[in-house]
Design a protein around this motif. Structure first.
Motif, mmCIF file in Angstrom:
data_model
loop_
_atom_site.group_PDB
_atom_site.id
_atom_site.type_symbol
_atom_site.label_atom_id
_atom_site.label_comp_id
_atom_site.label_asym_id
_atom_site.label_seq_id
_atom_site.Cartn_x
_atom_site.Cartn_y
_atom_site.Cartn_z
ATOM 1 N N GLN A 115 -55.144 44.493 33.153
ATOM 2 C CA GLN A 115 -55.813 46.001 33.062
ATOM 3 C C GLN A 115 -54.955 46.746 34.472
ATOM 4 N N HIS A 116 -54.792 46.100 35.342
ATOM 5 C CA HIS A 116 -53.700 46.777 36.498
ATOM 6 C C HIS A 116 -52.319 46.988 35.714
ATOM 7 N N GLN A 128 -61.783 35.729 31.155
ATOM 8 C CA GLN A 128 -61.542 36.372 32.917
ATOM 9 C C GLN A 128 -59.902 35.648 32.956
ATOM 10 N N ASP A 176 -55.814 50.546 26.396
ATOM 11 C CA ASP A 176 -57.806 49.528 27.030
ATOM 12 C C ASP A 176 -56.958 47.832 26.529
ATOM 13 N N VAL A 177 -57.496 47.659 27.605
ATOM 14 C CA VAL A 177 -57.457 46.650 28.011
ATOM 15 C C VAL A 177 -57.786 45.119 26.924
ATOM 16 N N ASP A 178 -59.275 45.656 26.563
ATOM 17 C CA ASP A 178 -59.254 44.498 25.969
ATOM 18 C C ASP A 178 -58.655 44.285 24.562
ATOM 19 N N HIS A 209 -52.726 49.242 32.349
ATOM 20 C CA HIS A 209 -53.649 50.802 32.552
ATOM 21 C C HIS A 209 -53.054 52.042 31.734
ATOM 22 N N ARG A 264 -57.969 39.141 34.777
ATOM 23 C CA ARG A 264 -57.466 39.856 33.730
ATOM 24 C C ARG A 264 -57.851 41.080 34.193
ATOM 25 N N ALA A 265 -58.188 41.340 35.713
ATOM 26 C CA ALA A 265 -57.712 42.332 36.334
ATOM 27 C C ALA A 265 -56.166 43.198 36.541
#
Length: 211
Positions: free
Chosen positions: A142-143, A170, A150-152, A146, A138-139
């Motif tokens: 997001q990277h 995750q 939004d990641v969601d 970004h 997930r990180a």
């Protein structure tokens, strides 16, 4: 045609065929509801107000439409937006666990969101630099996104189109980023009597789940 490679003559021909089909369909489309025509007039303004992420959530979209048609019902707006989806003007997504999502610029979704995950060469984080070569965290999502959304929201879009799968919310498996060809030595039999070969066969619910 290798669908993992976007800039090829074969892919260009496919795009040209799809454009031709769309134009032919538009010539024979049914009369457009007046509400659809009014929404289409607003699309350029709404897109300009959201240059990085041309997306509206349902409550925001309803408020925008009621700005010029305060008597519109949500049921009729749902049908009108579905009509625009069929025309390719927007993408209308109805997740099972949240309000509908309206993508105002379909090309943005295919290019900026889906594009980087459809082939290993397109993903900004090289396989060797990821936490694992078999999944994306997930990180890491997001990277990569970004500056896009939004990641969601990004993850919801991927899941709605069955382009990623997760077991813990995750870590995410993207079929397009999996190893395409296994090294030959991984399948070599050995004469060592202590080696035991085993495996598991998994059958998906239908062909769209297979990767």
């Amino acid at each position: 045609m290798d669908c993992r490679k976007t800039r090829t003559p074969e892919m260009d021909r496919l795009k040209a065929v799809l454009v031709g089909i769309r134009e032919a369909m538009l010539l024979h489309q049914r009369d457009m509801p007046q509400l659809c025509a009014e929404i289409m007039k607003c699309l350029p303004k709404w897109r300009k107000a959201r240059p990085k992420c041309p997306v509206m959530m349902w409550p925001q979209y309803v408020d925008g439409v009621k700005g010029f048609d305060r008597f519109v019902t949500k049921e009729f707006l749902n049908k009108a937006t579905t009509y625009l989806d069929h025309l390719g003007e927007v993408i209308f997504i109805s997740p099972a666990t949240s309000d509908p999502i309206i993508v105002l610029k379909p090309n943005w979704l295919g290019t900026d969101v889906f594009g980087p995950t459809m082939a290993p060469d397109n993903f900004p984080i090289h396989r060797r630099l990821r936490t694992s070569q078999d999944y994306v965290t997930r990180a890491e999502i997001q990277h990569v996104f970004h500056d896009v959304a939004d990641v969601d929201l990004v993850i919801t879009l991927f899941e709605e189109f069955q382009l990623c799968h997760t077991y813990d919310k995750q870590n995410y498996i993207f079929p397009g980023l999996l190893t395409q060809t296994m090294p030959p030595d991984k399948w070599q039999l050995t004469q060592d009597p202590k080696v035991v070969y085993f495996g598991k066969q998994v059958q998906c619910a239908d062909s769209t789940d297979m990767f």
